[in-house]
Design a protein around this motif. Structure first.
Motif, PDB file in Angstrom:
ATOM      1  N   GLN A   2      -5.373  -2.959   5.514  1.00  0.00           N
ATOM      2  CA  GLN A   2      -3.976  -3.279   5.358  1.00  0.00           C
ATOM      3  C   GLN A   2      -3.614  -4.495   6.182  1.00  0.00           C
ATOM      4  OE1 GLN A   2      -1.987  -1.988   3.277  1.00  0.00           O
ATOM      5  NE2 GLN A   2      -2.207   0.191   3.063  1.00  0.00           N
ATOM      6  N   ASN A  31       7.651 -14.377   5.944  1.00  0.00           N
ATOM      7  CA  ASN A  31       8.688 -13.501   6.467  1.00  0.00           C
ATOM      8  C   ASN A  31       8.165 -12.077   6.516  1.00  0.00           C
ATOM      9  OD1 ASN A  31       9.390 -12.104   3.868  1.00  0.00           O
ATOM     10  ND2 ASN A  31       9.862 -14.199   3.296  1.00  0.00           N
ATOM     11  N   GLN A  33       9.573  -7.920   6.268  1.00  0.00           N
ATOM     12  CA  GLN A  33      10.699  -7.074   5.893  1.00  0.00           C
ATOM     13  C   GLN A  33      10.430  -5.630   6.289  1.00  0.00           C
ATOM     14  OE1 GLN A  33      12.398  -8.030   1.955  1.00  0.00           O
ATOM     15  NE2 GLN A  33      10.647  -9.388   1.672  1.00  0.00           N
ATOM     16  N   TYR A  35      11.506  -1.633   5.291  1.00  0.00           N
ATOM     17  CA  TYR A  35      12.072  -0.792   4.239  1.00  0.00           C
ATOM     18  C   TYR A  35      12.083   0.651   4.703  1.00  0.00           C
ATOM     19  CZ  TYR A  35      11.449  -4.628   0.905  1.00  0.00           C
ATOM     20  OH  TYR A  35      11.517  -5.830   0.250  1.00  0.00           O
ATOM     21  N   LEU A  48      15.337  -8.398   6.661  1.00  0.00           N
ATOM     22  CA  LEU A  48      14.316  -9.424   6.489  1.00  0.00           C
ATOM     23  C   LEU A  48      14.392 -10.367   7.675  1.00  0.00           C
ATOM     24  CD1 LEU A  48      13.523 -11.511   3.318  1.00  0.00           C
ATOM     25  CD2 LEU A  48      14.023 -12.665   5.457  1.00  0.00           C
ATOM     26  N   PHE A  88       8.613   1.335   6.405  1.00  0.00           N
ATOM     27  CA  PHE A  88       7.495   0.455   6.092  1.00  0.00           C
ATOM     28  C   PHE A  88       7.835  -0.972   6.458  1.00  0.00           C
ATOM     29  CE2 PHE A  88       4.959   3.309   3.466  1.00  0.00           C
ATOM     30  CZ  PHE A  88       5.885   4.250   3.057  1.00  0.00           C
ATOM     31  N   ASP A  92       5.209 -10.984   3.691  1.00  0.00           N
ATOM     32  CA  ASP A  92       5.138 -11.944   2.601  1.00  0.00           C
ATOM     33  C   ASP A  92       4.219 -13.058   3.081  1.00  0.00           C
ATOM     34  OD1 ASP A  92       7.682 -13.842   0.777  1.00  0.00           O
ATOM     35  OD2 ASP A  92       5.515 -13.719   0.586  1.00  0.00           O
ATOM     36  N   ASP A  95      -0.415 -16.443   1.153  1.00  0.00           N
ATOM     37  CA  ASP A  95      -1.148 -16.460  -0.122  1.00  0.00           C
ATOM     38  C   ASP A  95      -0.331 -15.776  -1.217  1.00  0.00           C
ATOM     39  OD1 ASP A  95      -3.461 -13.633   0.323  1.00  0.00           O
ATOM     40  OD2 ASP A  95      -1.301 -13.808   0.570  1.00  0.00           O
ATOM     41  N   ASP A  96       0.943 -15.578  -0.956  1.00  0.00           N
ATOM     42  CA  ASP A  96       1.911 -15.016  -1.907  1.00  0.00           C
ATOM     43  C   ASP A  96       1.771 -13.525  -2.157  1.00  0.00           C
ATOM     44  OD1 ASP A  96       2.004 -17.956  -4.059  1.00  0.00           O
ATOM     45  OD2 ASP A  96       2.857 -17.534  -2.094  1.00  0.00           O
ATOM     46  N   LYS A  97       0.832 -12.883  -1.526  1.00  0.00           N
ATOM     47  CA  LYS A  97       0.731 -11.432  -1.710  1.00  0.00           C
ATOM     48  C   LYS A  97       1.707 -10.745  -0.761  1.00  0.00           C
ATOM     49  CE  LYS A  97      -3.830 -10.521  -3.587  1.00  0.00           C
ATOM     50  NZ  LYS A  97      -4.285 -11.867  -3.952  1.00  0.00           N
ATOM     51  N   ILE A  98       2.217  -9.636  -1.210  1.00  0.00           N
ATOM     52  CA  ILE A  98       3.130  -8.850  -0.386  1.00  0.00           C
ATOM     53  C   ILE A  98       2.410  -7.572  -0.004  1.00  0.00           C
ATOM     54  CG2 ILE A  98       5.333  -7.644  -0.322  1.00  0.00           C
ATOM     55  CD1 ILE A  98       6.029  -9.821  -2.603  1.00  0.00           C
ATOM     56  N   PHE A 100       2.234  -4.053   2.223  1.00  0.00           N
ATOM     57  CA  PHE A 100       2.938  -3.004   2.958  1.00  0.00           C
ATOM     58  C   PHE A 100       1.971  -2.267   3.867  1.00  0.00           C
ATOM     59  CE2 PHE A 100       7.212  -2.423   1.142  1.00  0.00           C
ATOM     60  CZ  PHE A 100       7.145  -3.294   0.085  1.00  0.00           C
ATOM     61  N   GLY A 101       2.474  -1.797   4.981  1.00  0.00           N
ATOM     62  CA  GLY A 101       1.709  -0.899   5.822  1.00  0.00           C
ATOM     63  C   GLY A 101       1.808   0.515   5.284  1.00  0.00           C
ATOM     64  N   LYS A 102       1.154   1.455   5.964  1.00  0.00           N
ATOM     65  CA  LYS A 102       1.175   2.846   5.523  1.00  0.00           C
ATOM     66  C   LYS A 102       2.455   3.555   5.930  1.00  0.00           C
ATOM     67  CE  LYS A 102      -3.818   3.513   5.377  1.00  0.00           C
ATOM     68  NZ  LYS A 102      -4.959   4.338   5.822  1.00  0.00           N
TER      69      LYS A 102
ATOM     70  N   TYR B  35       4.046  -1.780  -7.529  1.00  0.00           N
ATOM     71  CA  TYR B  35       3.292  -1.230  -6.411  1.00  0.00           C
ATOM     72  C   TYR B  35       2.778   0.153  -6.786  1.00  0.00           C
ATOM     73  CZ  TYR B  35       5.780  -4.753  -3.672  1.00  0.00           C
ATOM     74  OH  TYR B  35       6.291  -5.930  -3.200  1.00  0.00           O
ATOM     75  N   LEU B  41      -2.448   6.360   1.240  1.00  0.00           N
ATOM     76  CA  LEU B  41      -2.816   4.946   1.175  1.00  0.00           C
ATOM     77  C   LEU B  41      -1.626   4.020   1.310  1.00  0.00           C
ATOM     78  CD1 LEU B  41      -5.508   4.883  -1.649  1.00  0.00           C
ATOM     79  CD2 LEU B  41      -5.845   4.746   0.821  1.00  0.00           C
ATOM     80  N   GLY B  42      -0.450   4.544   1.444  1.00  0.00           N
ATOM     81  CA  GLY B  42       0.707   3.672   1.560  1.00  0.00           C
ATOM     82  C   GLY B  42       0.943   2.898   0.280  1.00  0.00           C
ATOM     83  N   LEU B  43       1.753   1.887   0.391  1.00  0.00           N
ATOM     84  CA  LEU B  43       2.091   1.066  -0.773  1.00  0.00           C
ATOM     85  C   LEU B  43       1.054  -0.024  -0.960  1.00  0.00           C
ATOM     86  CD1 LEU B  43       5.851   0.827  -0.154  1.00  0.00           C
ATOM     87  CD2 LEU B  43       4.925   1.198  -2.412  1.00  0.00           C
ATOM     88  N   GLN B  44       0.554  -0.123  -2.169  1.00  0.00           N
ATOM     89  CA  GLN B  44      -0.414  -1.168  -2.498  1.00  0.00           C
ATOM     90  C   GLN B  44       0.198  -2.104  -3.532  1.00  0.00           C
ATOM     91  OE1 GLN B  44      -3.669  -1.179  -1.213  1.00  0.00           O
ATOM     92  NE2 GLN B  44      -3.228   0.619   0.025  1.00  0.00           N
ATOM     93  N   PHE B  45       0.157  -3.387  -3.237  1.00  0.00           N
ATOM     94  CA  PHE B  45       0.696  -4.381  -4.157  1.00  0.00           C
ATOM     95  C   PHE B  45      -0.195  -4.480  -5.388  1.00  0.00           C
ATOM     96  CE2 PHE B  45       2.523  -8.114  -5.790  1.00  0.00           C
ATOM     97  CZ  PHE B  45       1.560  -9.098  -5.949  1.00  0.00           C
ATOM     98  N   TRP B  48       2.793  -9.171  -9.614  1.00  0.00           N
ATOM     99  CA  TRP B  48       4.062  -9.866  -9.421  1.00  0.00           C
ATOM    100  C   TRP B  48       4.278 -10.773 -10.622  1.00  0.00           C
ATOM    101  CZ3 TRP B  48       4.323 -14.677  -5.838  1.00  0.00           C
ATOM    102  CH2 TRP B  48       5.574 -15.297  -5.977  1.00  0.00           C
ATOM    103  N   ASN B  56       0.819 -13.299  -9.257  1.00  0.00           N
ATOM    104  CA  ASN B  56      -0.201 -12.840  -8.328  1.00  0.00           C
ATOM    105  C   ASN B  56      -0.531 -11.386  -8.632  1.00  0.00           C
ATOM    106  OD1 ASN B  56      -1.983 -13.001  -6.168  1.00  0.00           O
ATOM    107  ND2 ASN B  56      -0.449 -13.781  -4.751  1.00  0.00           N
ATOM    108  N   TYR B  98      10.417 -16.512  -2.877  1.00  0.00           N
ATOM    109  CA  TYR B  98      10.134 -16.475  -1.441  1.00  0.00           C
ATOM    110  C   TYR B  98      11.357 -16.080  -0.623  1.00  0.00           C
ATOM    111  CZ  TYR B  98       6.007 -19.002  -2.878  1.00  0.00           C
ATOM    112  OH  TYR B  98       4.846 -19.376  -3.504  1.00  0.00           O
ATOM    113  N   GLN B 102      13.542  -7.358  -1.810  1.00  0.00           N
ATOM    114  CA  GLN B 102      13.215  -6.671  -3.046  1.00  0.00           C
ATOM    115  C   GLN B 102      14.018  -5.388  -3.138  1.00  0.00           C
ATOM    116  OE1 GLN B 102       8.957  -6.249  -3.615  1.00  0.00           O
ATOM    117  NE2 GLN B 102       8.601  -8.153  -2.524  1.00  0.00           N
TER     118      GLN B 102
END
Lengths: 110, 113
Positions: A2, A31, A33, A35, A48, A88, A92, A95-98, A100-102, B35, B41-45, B48, B56, B98, B102
């Motif tokens: 993660q 950034n 965020q 949740y 955020l 959570f 961001d 590499d544009d991937k978002i 989340f942690g567990k 997601y 396992l939490g949230l997995q992306f 998009w 992505n 960006y 969400q």
């Protein structure tokens, strides 16, 4: 693994106390965020913070960001029963991937 | 103003079948995110979409796919379902790409038996 890792995994505190949750990440971010998720359904955006900011406030929430340590903290002051939820952090990344942690499961005791 | 909506609420499928999940973003939002939240396992992306294009994707096999329609609603398709695909699938929308927060829908609970 993660990108975001919350700490602790679970936290139980008395109503009225402050709750602090931490999030660490690995790569540079645009950034971060925070949740909240109640009862395993849907997420609600809390706050955020951008990579050039160090602290933000929203009501009873205070978020700090330390990009040198790649970490963030969420402080909930004067906790209430309704704050019981999972929290959570989401990064961001550049590499544009978002990612989340567990999450941290927060339980407010009456 | 209506929030993000997802359908169905629950979906039960058999291993090997295909599942289609749908998401309608908040009016005016052009970005849609998917997601997977599996137990432990939490949230997995997953994916998009923005302005109709896939921008992505996360580390999921190609049998996870989707699309975004001209009205910005989105569909997630999971082919050749496996037991470990059982999870809560959350859709979120945002105004842009960006730095925009969400807004999440309530999710679709997919169970594969």
């Amino acid at each position: 693994s993660q990108q975001g890792e919350e700490d602790p995994q679970a936290l139980s505190i008395q109503e009225g106390e402050n709750a602090t949750m931490n999030c660490s990440y690995k790569t540079s971010i645009n950034n971060l965020q925070w949740y909240r998720q109640n009862s395993g359904r849907g997420l609600v955006h809390l706050i955020l913070i951008r990579s050039n900011e160090r602290e933000k406030h929203s009501g009873r929430l205070r978020v700090t960001l330390d990009t040198s340590k790649k970490s963030s903290s969420l402080l909930i002051t004067a906790s209430r029963a309704a704050d019981t939820a999972s929290y959570f952090c989401a990064t961001d990344a550049e590499d544009d991937k978002i990612i989340f942690g567990k999450g941290t499961r927060l339980h407010i005791l009456p | 103003e209506a929030g993000v909506t997802q359908s169905p609420t629950h979906l039960i499928k058999t291993r090997g079948q295909q599942a289609t999940l749908r998401c309608s973003p908040i009016s005016g939002h052009t970005s849609v995110y998917w997601y997977q939240q599996a137990l432990g396992l939490g949230l997995q992306f997953l994916l998009w979409y923005d302005e109709g294009e896939e921008r992505n994707r996360g580390n999921f096999p190609p049998r996870f796919s989707g699309r975004q329609f001209p009205n910005y609603s989105s569909e997630l398709n999971v082919n050749a379902l496996e037991l470990e695909d059982s999870a809560l699938y959350l859709c979120a929308s945002s105004l842009g790409t960006y730095g925009y927060e969400q807004y999440f829908g309530p999710g679709t609970r997919l169970t594969v038996t």
